[in-house]
Design a protein around this motif. Structure first.
Motif, mmCIF file in Angstrom:
data_model
loop_
_atom_site.group_PDB
_atom_site.id
_atom_site.type_symbol
_atom_site.label_atom_id
_atom_site.label_comp_id
_atom_site.label_asym_id
_atom_site.label_seq_id
_atom_site.Cartn_x
_atom_site.Cartn_y
_atom_site.Cartn_z
ATOM 1 N N LEU A 284 1.457 35.471 42.456
ATOM 2 C CA LEU A 284 2.707 36.161 42.753
ATOM 3 C C LEU A 284 2.600 36.973 44.041
ATOM 4 O O LEU A 284 3.575 37.092 44.797
ATOM 5 C CB LEU A 284 3.110 37.057 41.587
ATOM 6 N N GLY A 285 1.422 37.509 44.327
ATOM 7 C CA GLY A 285 1.208 38.217 45.597
ATOM 8 C C GLY A 285 1.325 37.255 46.781
ATOM 9 O O GLY A 285 1.949 37.582 47.809
ATOM 10 N N ILE A 286 0.750 36.076 46.650
ATOM 11 C CA ILE A 286 0.857 35.073 47.721
ATOM 12 C C ILE A 286 2.305 34.639 47.879
ATOM 13 O O ILE A 286 2.792 34.432 49.004
ATOM 14 C CB ILE A 286 -0.072 33.878 47.422
ATOM 15 N N ALA A 287 3.032 34.517 46.774
ATOM 16 C CA ALA A 287 4.445 34.155 46.847
ATOM 17 C C ALA A 287 5.249 35.238 47.566
ATOM 18 O O ALA A 287 6.157 34.927 48.347
ATOM 19 C CB ALA A 287 5.001 33.924 45.449
ATOM 20 N N ALA A 288 4.918 36.496 47.328
ATOM 21 C CA ALA A 288 5.618 37.592 48.007
ATOM 22 C C ALA A 288 5.359 37.548 49.509
ATOM 23 O O ALA A 288 6.287 37.746 50.315
ATOM 24 C CB ALA A 288 5.185 38.929 47.424
ATOM 25 N N ILE A 289 4.120 37.287 49.901
ATOM 26 C CA ILE A 289 3.801 37.193 51.336
ATOM 27 C C ILE A 289 4.540 36.013 51.967
ATOM 28 O O ILE A 289 5.062 36.114 53.086
ATOM 29 C CB ILE A 289 2.275 37.065 51.536
ATOM 30 N N THR A 290 4.613 34.918 51.249
ATOM 31 C CA THR A 290 5.309 33.736 51.763
ATOM 32 C C THR A 290 6.802 34.016 51.900
ATOM 33 O O THR A 290 7.434 33.597 52.875
ATOM 34 C CB THR A 290 5.075 32.531 50.823
ATOM 35 N N ALA A 291 7.380 34.738 50.962
ATOM 36 C CA ALA A 291 8.799 35.096 51.053
ATOM 37 C C ALA A 291 9.040 36.058 52.208
ATOM 38 O O ALA A 291 10.083 35.986 52.874
ATOM 39 C CB ALA A 291 9.271 35.715 49.740
ATOM 40 N N TYR A 292 8.122 36.949 52.477
ATOM 41 C CA TYR A 292 8.226 37.878 53.605
ATOM 42 C C TYR A 292 8.280 37.126 54.925
ATOM 43 O O TYR A 292 8.933 37.564 55.863
ATOM 44 C CB TYR A 292 7.042 38.857 53.576
ATOM 45 N N LEU B 178 11.753 28.760 49.933
ATOM 46 C CA LEU B 178 11.551 27.609 49.062
ATOM 47 C C LEU B 178 10.076 27.478 48.664
ATOM 48 O O LEU B 178 9.751 27.286 47.492
ATOM 49 C CB LEU B 178 12.031 26.329 49.753
ATOM 50 N N ALA B 179 9.192 27.629 49.636
ATOM 51 C CA ALA B 179 7.762 27.579 49.338
ATOM 52 C C ALA B 179 7.350 28.759 48.458
ATOM 53 O O ALA B 179 6.511 28.620 47.560
ATOM 54 C CB ALA B 179 6.948 27.579 50.636
ATOM 55 N N ALA B 180 7.942 29.924 48.684
ATOM 56 C CA ALA B 180 7.625 31.112 47.881
ATOM 57 C C ALA B 180 8.040 30.909 46.428
ATOM 58 O O ALA B 180 7.311 31.279 45.503
ATOM 59 C CB ALA B 180 8.307 32.341 48.469
ATOM 60 N N ALA B 181 9.209 30.308 46.221
ATOM 61 C CA ALA B 181 9.669 30.054 44.853
ATOM 62 C C ALA B 181 8.742 29.053 44.156
ATOM 63 O O ALA B 181 8.425 29.203 42.967
ATOM 64 C CB ALA B 181 11.094 29.524 44.880
ATOM 65 N N ARG B 182 8.287 28.040 44.899
ATOM 66 C CA ARG B 182 7.379 27.053 44.302
ATOM 67 C C ARG B 182 6.043 27.703 43.940
ATOM 68 O O ARG B 182 5.487 27.458 42.862
ATOM 69 C CB ARG B 182 7.161 25.907 45.288
ATOM 70 N N ILE B 183 5.516 28.545 44.799
ATOM 71 C CA ILE B 183 4.243 29.234 44.523
ATOM 72 C C ILE B 183 4.399 30.167 43.327
ATOM 73 O O ILE B 183 3.511 30.252 42.466
ATOM 74 C CB ILE B 183 3.769 30.000 45.784
ATOM 75 N N ALA B 184 5.522 30.861 43.238
ATOM 76 C CA ALA B 184 5.765 31.754 42.100
ATOM 77 C C ALA B 184 5.824 30.964 40.793
ATOM 78 O O ALA B 184 5.294 31.401 39.765
ATOM 79 C CB ALA B 184 7.062 32.533 42.316
ATOM 80 N N ALA B 185 6.447 29.785 40.838
ATOM 81 C CA ALA B 185 6.518 28.958 39.628
ATOM 82 C C ALA B 185 5.118 28.530 39.192
ATOM 83 O O ALA B 185 4.780 28.599 38.001
ATOM 84 C CB ALA B 185 7.392 27.735 39.897
ATOM 85 N N TYR B 186 4.304 28.086 40.152
ATOM 86 C CA TYR B 186 2.939 27.683 39.804
ATOM 87 C C TYR B 186 2.112 28.872 39.306
ATOM 88 O O TYR B 186 1.278 28.732 38.418
ATOM 89 C CB TYR B 186 2.227 27.057 41.006
ATOM 90 N N SER B 187 2.345 30.049 39.850
ATOM 91 C CA SER B 187 1.533 31.201 39.446
ATOM 92 C C SER B 187 1.912 31.725 38.066
ATOM 93 O O SER B 187 1.117 32.416 37.423
ATOM 94 C CB SER B 187 1.653 32.319 40.485
ATOM 95 N N LEU B 188 3.094 31.421 37.569
ATOM 96 C CA LEU B 188 3.489 31.859 36.241
ATOM 97 C C LEU B 188 2.944 30.959 35.129
ATOM 98 O O LEU B 188 2.931 31.361 33.960
ATOM 99 C CB LEU B 188 5.015 31.929 36.140
ATOM 100 N N VAL B 189 2.455 29.766 35.482
ATOM 101 C CA VAL B 189 1.955 28.827 34.466
ATOM 102 C C VAL B 189 0.747 29.388 33.697
ATOM 103 O O VAL B 189 0.729 29.308 32.461
ATOM 104 C CB VAL B 189 1.645 27.455 35.110
ATOM 105 N N PRO B 190 -0.285 29.961 34.351
ATOM 106 C CA PRO B 190 -1.426 30.470 33.567
ATOM 107 C C PRO B 190 -1.035 31.555 32.560
ATOM 108 O O PRO B 190 -1.547 31.571 31.432
ATOM 109 C CB PRO B 190 -2.383 31.023 34.621
#
Length: 149
Positions: free
Chosen positions: A15-23, A28-40
């Motif tokens: 989620l931290g990487i997704a926030a940096i990507t959204a910044y 679109l890439a940030a949303a995809r990273i956030a989705a993958y990070s919520l799986v674990p």
């Protein structure tokens, strides 16, 4: 307990990487990273992580995986043998039944055409008369005429 903690840490890092990507305006890439990070975290919450950890350290589970591997090898071996034999038993029986009923082609019809010089060794060869010297060049002349030379 440790598996759930690790899953939570991995999700927080994602989620931290997704926030940096959204910044960086890559939403679109940030949303995809956030989705993958919520799986674990989702897997930990459903109890799948605990089940997987118990399975990984269970000798009975590993024996079950071994039996599955043996079954898979048997299936693959039988498929390879079927391919070499020309199909399943049912297909071979159908082909044999069709051959008995006369639906098969004549045996000589399926033999490859190798020309007059190539014949099976089982047939006796007829003696051919010696060719005349003039006949030696007749084949060559026919070929040359065919090509317009």
């Amino acid at each position: 307990m440790i598996a759930e903690t690790i899953c939570s840490a991995v999700s927080a890092a994602g989620l931290g990487i997704a926030a940096i990507t959204a910044y960086r305006k890559r939403f679109l890439a940030a949303a995809r990273i956030a989705a993958y990070s919520l799986v674990p975290v989702a897997l930990a919450m459903t109890g799948i992580v605990k089940w997987a950890a118990n399975t990984a350290f269970s000798p009975m589970a590993w024996a079950g995986f071994g039996v599955l591997a043996v079954a898979w090898l048997l299936f693959m071996t039988t498929r390879a043998v079927e391919r070499r034999r020309g199909g399943t038993r049912k297909e071979r029986r159908a082909a044999a039944k069709a051959a008995r009923q006369g639906a098969a082609v004549e045996p000589a019809a399926s033999a490859p055409s190798l020309g007059p010089g190539a014949r099976p060794a089982a047939q006796p060869k007829a003696k051919q008369p010696a060719a005349k010297p003039a006949d030696d060049f007749s084949d060559i002349e026919a070929i040359l005429k065919k090509h317009g030379i």
